[in-house]
Design a protein around this motif. Structure first.
Motif, PDB file in Angstrom:
ATOM      1  N   ASP A 248       0.825  -1.215   0.000  1.00 11.14           N
ATOM      2  CA  ASP A 248       0.000   0.000   0.000  1.00 11.14           C
ATOM      3  C   ASP A 248       0.858   1.264   0.000  1.00 11.14           C
ATOM      4  O   ASP A 248       0.486   2.278  -0.595  1.00 11.14           O
ATOM      5  CB  ASP A 248      -0.936  -0.017   1.199  1.00 11.14           C
TER       6      ASP A 248
ATOM      7  N   SER B  12     -13.377  -5.335   4.774  1.00  7.43           N
ATOM      8  CA  SER B  12     -13.987  -4.137   4.184  1.00  7.43           C
ATOM      9  C   SER B  12     -15.420  -3.924   4.664  1.00  7.43           C
ATOM     10  O   SER B  12     -16.023  -2.894   4.381  1.00  7.43           O
ATOM     11  CB  SER B  12     -13.993  -4.243   2.652  1.00  7.43           C
TER      12      SER B  12
ATOM     13  N   SER C 127     -11.488   2.582   3.962  1.00  6.20           N
ATOM     14  CA  SER C 127     -10.532   1.660   3.345  1.00  6.20           C
ATOM     15  C   SER C 127     -10.559   0.343   4.098  1.00  6.20           C
ATOM     16  O   SER C 127     -11.276   0.186   5.102  1.00  6.20           O
ATOM     17  CB  SER C 127      -9.117   2.257   3.377  1.00  6.20           C
TER      18      SER C 127
END
Length: 377
Positions: free
Chosen positions: A126, A301, A312
């Motif tokens: 990420d 999620s 997120s």
């Protein structure tokens, strides 16, 4: 090292509590059920410099000396009616010994390392995505990148966290279980077992955290004595006004011993060949259900954070429970349904105090690093 050495990183003083001071002990190998009598204790302990350096291992030896004193005090208190209660220092060492021993084993490393590596790799991925490195992100997404670390690094990280976290279990009730049967307590290559009967129906998240409601900890310290830590609010016991419980039922001893089989990597240790048939029979009963349980990493999620949807993914690592339902005659518990579960801490005040202490330690370390940087400029 002998060919059958488990290298499970339990100190020699602990072995000798089970071997009556002898330098040998009996060992059952999980994979095949073979029993090795008179296995040298020295051959069962960690190889030299497993934890990275002689300096670190010397520090661990100093800690183990303190832990040995605490465990000896527990044994004396359990069986000598005239023995004084733990000093504050001995009690602190005892709780520290429990978390240290759990964190230091090869079993713990193998259990937690894959999930930790998956978490770290996802964080790195990420970060790369944020920096615009699409090529490397693609390699990671295509599973062409693997993150690994040395075992000693994993061990030291876990031990460091454990030693910082001792206050989080000191609200649990401490009991000394006295074995009055002719079946001995046994121990595995990971003798400190965490369990949560109260939350055993909760499968999709961790319930073995140090502040989880319903946490239980079992730690045998010789063939006739075991330490039990439990959450007093979630379990009914008839001996709440005493820290001792005498076990007269063989079945209770065998159930506690079963925890060691399900929370082991390579083998089970017991005092001597007198108990070969008993330990072998236990292995036969449980071998088909014994499986190594690894920590899990998930991206979530669909969860709420403080009651609100997140923008997120959430990173979620947790350790599932062992594949064994403990049911002791002297402990009553009504496990709740998974739908009734809501995340909470057993003692929020302790958690808040611990967090404040960690923040203060981080601040002191940052100030120290700044001073070092300034002096080197």
């Amino acid at each position: 090292m002998t060919e059958y050495a488990n290298q499970h990183f339990v100190p020699q003083f602990y072995f000798k509590n089970f071997s009556n001071g002898s330098r040998q002990i009996s060992l059952l190998l999980n994979e095949c059920g073979r029993v090795i009598n008179n296995a040298p204790i020295k051959g069962q302990c960690s190889k030299k410099n497993f934890y990275g350096s002689q300096e670190i291992e010397s520090q661990f030896s100093s800690l183990e000396a303190n832990y040995s004193k605490a465990i000896c005090a527990a044994l004396q208190i359990a069986w000598d009616g005239s023995s004084p209660f733990f000093s504050d220092q001995e009690l602190a060492w005892l709780f520290e010994a429990i978390l240290f021993q759990r964190a230091r084993t090869a079993h713990q490393i193998a259990k937690t390392s894959p999930a930790n590596m998956a978490l770290f790799l996802r964080c790195f991925r990420d970060y790369l995505e944020h920096e615009g490195d699409d090529d490397l992100v693609r390699y990671i997404d295509d599973e062409q990148v693997e993150l690994v670390e040395d075992n000693w690094v994993s061990a030291l990280r876990g031990i460091g966290i454990a030693l910082e976290s001792v206050p989080l279990i000191m609200d649990l009730d401490l009991y000394l279980l006295r074995n009055q049967t002719d079946y001995p307590f046994v121990f595995s290559d990971a003798p400190v077992v965490f369990l949560n009967t109260y939350l055993r129906n909760v499968k999709n998240r961790g319930v073995l955290g140090l502040q989880s409601p319903g946490l239980q900890i079992f730690f045998p310290i010789n063939p006739w004595t075991a330490i039990m830590l439990i959450d007093r609010d979630k379990y009914g016991v008839t001996f709440k006004q005493s820290m001792f419980y005498d076990i007269f039922e063989r079945s209770d001893i065998s159930k506690i011993n079963a925890l060691q089989f399900y929370h082991s990597m390579n083998g089970i240790y017991f005092s001597d060949e007198t108990y070969v048939d008993y330990v072998t029979d236990l292995w036969r009963v449980h071998r088909s259900k014994m499986k190594f349980v690894r920590s899990q990493f998930h991206l979530r999620s669909d969860w709420l954070l403080d009651g609100q949807p997140t923008e997120s993914n959430l990173y979620h690592c947790f350790e599932p429970q062992i594949n064994y339902k403990l049911d002791l005659s002297f402990i009553q518990c009504e496990p709740i349904d998974e739908k009734q579960y809501h995340f909470s801490h057993r003692n929020p005040e302790i958690v808040a105090e611990h967090k404040q202490w960690l923040d203060e330690m981080d601040e002191l370390e940052n100030k120290s690093q700044k001073k070092i940087t300034s002096s080197n400029e």
